[in-house]
Scaffold this active site. Structure first.
Site, PDB file in Angstrom:
ATOM      1  N   HIS A 227       0.860  -0.899  -0.324  1.00 40.75           N
ATOM      2  CA  HIS A 227       0.015   0.204   0.293  1.00 40.75           C
ATOM      3  C   HIS A 227       0.987   1.614   0.391  1.00 40.75           C
ATOM      4  CE1 HIS A 227      -3.008   2.306   0.419  1.00 40.75           C
ATOM      5  NE2 HIS A 227      -3.520   2.368   2.160  1.00 40.75           N
ATOM      6  N   HIS A 266      -2.563  -2.020  -9.405  1.00 39.57           N
ATOM      7  CA  HIS A 266      -3.583  -1.358  -8.996  1.00 39.57           C
ATOM      8  C   HIS A 266      -4.787  -2.461  -8.364  1.00 39.57           C
ATOM      9  CE1 HIS A 266      -5.833   2.208  -7.390  1.00 39.57           C
ATOM     10  NE2 HIS A 266      -5.137   1.857  -6.598  1.00 39.57           N
ATOM     11  N   ASP A 320       2.759   5.351  -6.284  1.00 34.92           N
ATOM     12  CA  ASP A 320       3.863   5.273  -5.822  1.00 34.92           C
ATOM     13  C   ASP A 320       5.216   5.411  -6.802  1.00 34.92           C
ATOM     14  OD1 ASP A 320       1.702   3.885  -3.494  1.00 34.92           O
ATOM     15  OD2 ASP A 320       3.084   5.561  -3.461  1.00 34.92           O
TER      16      ASP A 320
HETATM   17  C1  SDX Z   1      -1.716   1.428  -3.418  1.00 35.20           C
HETATM   18  O1  SDX Z   1      -6.025   1.412  -3.041  1.00 35.20           O
HETATM   19  C2  SDX Z   1      -5.934   1.970  -3.488  1.00 35.20           C
HETATM   20  O2  SDX Z   1      -5.657   2.952  -4.152  1.00 35.20           O
HETATM   21  C3  SDX Z   1      -3.914   2.166  -2.971  1.00 35.20           C
HETATM   22  C4  SDX Z   1      -3.764   3.829  -3.667  1.00 35.20           C
HETATM   23  C5  SDX Z   1      -3.591   4.584  -2.646  1.00 35.20           C
HETATM   24  O3  SDX Z   1      -4.271   5.996  -3.596  1.00 35.20           O
HETATM   25  O4  SDX Z   1      -4.666   4.660  -1.634  1.00 35.20           O
HETATM   26  O5  SDX Z   1      -3.395   3.799  -5.151  1.00 35.20           O
HETATM   27  C6  SDX Z   1      -1.888   3.364  -2.964  1.00 35.20           C
HETATM   28  O6  SDX Z   1      -1.620   1.152  -2.204  1.00 35.20           O
HETATM   29  C7  SDX Z   1      -0.475   1.724  -4.886  1.00 35.20           C
HETATM   30  C8  SDX Z   1      -0.277   0.331  -4.653  1.00 35.20           C
HETATM   31  C9  SDX Z   1       0.945   0.139  -3.910  1.00 35.20           C
HETATM   32  N1  SDX Z   1       1.428  -0.554  -4.433  1.00 35.20           N
HETATM   33  C10 SDX Z   1       2.582  -0.526  -4.683  1.00 35.20           C
HETATM   34  O7  SDX Z   1       3.239  -0.435  -6.207  1.00 35.20           O
HETATM   35  C11 SDX Z   1       2.880  -2.901  -4.839  1.00 35.20           C
HETATM   36  C12 SDX Z   1       3.027  -3.742  -6.014  1.00 35.20           C
HETATM   37  N2  SDX Z   1       2.526  -3.847  -6.754  1.00 35.20           N
HETATM   38  C13 SDX Z   1       0.871  -4.710  -6.033  1.00 35.20           C
HETATM   39  O8  SDX Z   1       1.010  -5.714  -5.500  1.00 35.20           O
HETATM   40  C14 SDX Z   1      -0.216  -4.527  -6.358  1.00 35.20           C
HETATM   41  O9  SDX Z   1      -0.404  -4.398  -7.412  1.00 35.20           O
HETATM   42  C15 SDX Z   1      -1.208  -4.432  -5.295  1.00 35.20           C
HETATM   43  C16 SDX Z   1      -1.495  -4.877  -4.090  1.00 35.20           C
HETATM   44  C17 SDX Z   1      -1.009  -2.694  -5.662  1.00 35.20           C
HETATM   45  C18 SDX Z   1      -2.633  -4.661  -5.951  1.00 35.20           C
HETATM   46  O10 SDX Z   1      -2.766  -6.090  -6.334  1.00 35.20           O
HETATM   47  P1  SDX Z   1      -4.329  -6.808  -6.369  1.00 35.20           P
HETATM   48  O11 SDX Z   1      -5.092  -6.180  -7.012  1.00 35.20           O
HETATM   49  O12 SDX Z   1      -4.802  -8.091  -5.728  1.00 35.20           O
HETATM   50  O13 SDX Z   1      -3.265  -7.713  -7.715  1.00 35.20           O
HETATM   51  P2  SDX Z   1      -2.857  -9.330  -7.442  1.00 35.20           P
HETATM   52  O14 SDX Z   1      -2.277  -8.889  -6.570  1.00 35.20           O
HETATM   53  O15 SDX Z   1      -4.024  -9.824  -7.570  1.00 35.20           O
HETATM   54  O16 SDX Z   1      -2.631  -9.554  -9.132  1.00 35.20           O
HETATM   55  C19 SDX Z   1      -3.156  -9.880 -10.129  1.00 35.20           C
HETATM   56  C20 SDX Z   1      -1.236  -9.907 -10.762  1.00 35.20           C
HETATM   57  C21 SDX Z   1      -0.666 -11.735 -10.366  1.00 35.20           C
HETATM   58  O17 SDX Z   1      -0.441 -12.211 -11.927  1.00 35.20           O
HETATM   59  P3  SDX Z   1      -0.918 -13.489 -11.283  1.00 35.20           P
HETATM   60  O18 SDX Z   1      -0.760 -14.075 -10.343  1.00 35.20           O
HETATM   61  O19 SDX Z   1      -2.330 -13.482 -11.786  1.00 35.20           O
HETATM   62  O20 SDX Z   1       0.040 -14.302 -12.976  1.00 35.20           O
HETATM   63  O21 SDX Z   1      -0.489  -9.548 -11.385  1.00 35.20           O
HETATM   64  C22 SDX Z   1       0.796  -9.389 -11.227  1.00 35.20           C
HETATM   65  C23 SDX Z   1       0.115 -10.438  -9.594  1.00 35.20           C
HETATM   66  O22 SDX Z   1       1.051 -11.393  -9.446  1.00 35.20           O
HETATM   67  N3  SDX Z   1       0.744  -8.566 -10.594  1.00 35.20           N
HETATM   68  C24 SDX Z   1       2.342  -7.717 -10.410  1.00 35.20           C
HETATM   69  C25 SDX Z   1       2.396  -6.783 -10.020  1.00 35.20           C
HETATM   70  N4  SDX Z   1       0.990  -6.786  -9.470  1.00 35.20           N
HETATM   71  C26 SDX Z   1       0.016  -7.083  -9.828  1.00 35.20           C
HETATM   72  N5  SDX Z   1       3.065  -8.006 -10.901  1.00 35.20           N
HETATM   73  C27 SDX Z   1       4.245  -7.997 -11.238  1.00 35.20           C
HETATM   74  N6  SDX Z   1       4.359  -6.595 -10.047  1.00 35.20           N
HETATM   75  C28 SDX Z   1       3.539  -5.658  -9.748  1.00 35.20           C
HETATM   76  N7  SDX Z   1       3.848  -4.164  -9.389  1.00 35.20           N
END
Ligand code: SDX
Length: 384
Positions: A227, A266, A320
């Site tokens: 997050h 996201h 981010d």
């Molecule tokens: C913020 O919710 C909000 O609005 C949050 C926010 C706000 O203003 O409050 O926008 C702020 O939290 C932004 C996000 C910051 N976090 C990161 O940058 C961390 C990296 N991102 C991920 O961990 C992920 O994208 C999330 C946590 C942000 C979202 O997670 P989801 O929606 O649960 O997606 P998921 O984990 O189910 O992933 C879906 C697929 C997966 O692949 P498969 O298992 O289907 O093969 O997408 C892949 C994931 O592995 N994936 C990524 C990835 N994010 C998702 N692969 C590589 N790098 C990534 N960053």
């Protein structure tokens, strides 16, 4: 991911896609990459507004008149000052915990001295809310000055919210243009619907607990690297990569090992995060201004690779990814990037708490039981 089937039950892991409240505070169009606060596009607020005006809009539901904005701004300036005991407590805290842990302590501590702490009427709650929003920057700056052995710099009543934070942090008046960039970054981070930290605040408030407890819940939630904690890790990753030509190998390795690239993906946006677009422009501008393009060039290379590799899965830069490059040029230490996120988002947390409790219902979801139906109790001397 979304709904999963367990036997006869369908449930949504991480509450993906579940509508948990009605809200008029903001709207995110995840497929179009659009974000509006109270109907106003974020791009307009970034261009014409500032944090104080945006905070008023989020809390009260409309843009303030000139007089209302002056009063609100003055109230924020008055509330910046910390109770002496909180200031003394911050000075005594150890220098090594993560500043998000310090922020939890400071917000919880200041609640004990809030003159409005027992007031539950709307006016009393708004006073508490505005006081927390106004005090968080002071807490962060004071802690940083104390942990680095520098004199604490009291707030300057002549400076706006964003400029005053940079002043208290660095001990000198900020460059006006950079103060404006920071102000826009705060506007961009102010609100984002039912993200994890906002939802945490709402769950706490839905039990009719107090606003300070709700904000402390949110701070602890925002700290997580999935997050708000991602921004700090992006810069660490850029340093690990070192040069743009090493980006491809780093990213492909990480993806092959199913590691996440911080600053991408996201739950709602399945296209470019509109906030990231604006922050990228500022990151580019500051990189040129300081003639140091190291980070932006690596960042842009990673962006190209990630969109090539995962764009079709809806994985794009989020808020981010470029914010840390901007903060780095503004001289903000990396471990303060997430506290700065908290400083901005405090108004979003407060706005949703105040809105939700108007038509409150305690949050209480259920779990699908997957354990055994019946297990005999075996006395301890008969267990092996
Ligand atoms: C913020 O919710 C909000 O609005 C949050 C926010 C706000 O203003 O409050 O926008 C702020 O939290 C932004 C996000 C910051 N976090 C990161 O940058 C961390 C990296 N991102 C991920 O961990 C992920 O994208 C999330 C946590 C942000 C979202 O997670 P989801 O929606 O649960 O997606 P998921 O984990 O189910 O992933 C879906 C697929 C997966 O692949 P498969 O298992 O289907 O093969 O997408 C892949 C994931 O592995 N994936 C990524 C990835 N994010 C998702 N692969 C590589 N790098 C990534 N960053």
């Amino acid at each position: 991911m979304g709904a999963e089937i367990k036997g006869a039950i369908e449930y949504s892991k991480g509450l993906e896609g579940v509508i948990a409240a009605l809200s008029s505070i903001s709207y995110i169009d995840g497929s179009q990459g659009k974000l509006v606060y109270r109907g106003i596009p974020i791009e307009m607020l970034a261009k014409y507004s500032n944090y104080e005006e945006t905070a008023y809009l989020l809390l009260y539901g409309e843009l303030p008149t000139k007089e209302a904005l002056e009063n609100f701004t003055q109230q924020m300036k008055t509330f910046r000052i910390l109770p002496k005991r909180v200031e003394d407590c911050i000075r005594e805290l150890p220098p090594n915990p993560h500043p998000m842990d310090i922020l939890k302590v400071a917000v919880a501590h200041t609640a004990l001295y809030d003159p409005d702490r027992l007031r539950c009427c709307r006016e009393g709650v708004m006073s508490k809310v505005i006081r927390i929003i106004a005090q968080i920057p002071t807490m962060i700056a004071y802690y940083h000055r104390a942990r680095t052995g520098q004199d604490i710099v009291p707030p300057d009543p002549d400076l706006g919210h964003a400029a005053n934070f940079l002043y208290m942090l660095h001990g000198k008046k900020p460059d006006k243009e950079e103060a404006r960039i920071f102000d826009v970054a705060l506007v961009l981070h102010a609100e984002h619907g039912l993200n994890a930290s906002t939802f945490a605040a709402m769950v706490t408030a839905s039990t009719l607990s107090d606003i300070n407890s709700a904000i402390v819940s949110a701070i602890g939630t925002l700290k997580g690297p999935l997050h708000g904690g991602a921004n700090e890790r992006v810069l660490k990753m850029l340093d690990e990569i070192g040069t743009p030509d090493k980006a491809e190998e780093y990213v492909l390795n990480a993806l092959s090992e199913k590691r996440r690239i911080m600053g991408f993906g996201h739950r709602v946006y399945k296209t470019y995060d509109p906030r990231a677009r604006i922050l990228k422009e500022y990151a580019e501008y500051l990189s040129n201004k300081y003639n140091d393009r190291r980070y932006i060039e690596i960042g842009e290379r990673i962006e190209k690779i990630m969109i090539r590799e995962l764009g079709k899965k809806g994985i794009f830069p989020n808020v981010d990814f470029y914010s840390g490059i901007v903060y780095q040029f503004l001289g903000i230490p990396r471990d303060l990037f997430t506290p700065v996120f908290a400083m901005a988002r405090s108004v979003g947390w407060a706005a949703h708490v105040c809105e939700y409790v108007q038509n409150n219902r305690i949050f209480r979801p259920r779990a699908y039981y997957t354990g055994p139906d019946y297990v005999e109790y075996v006395p301890i001397d008969k267990r092996r």
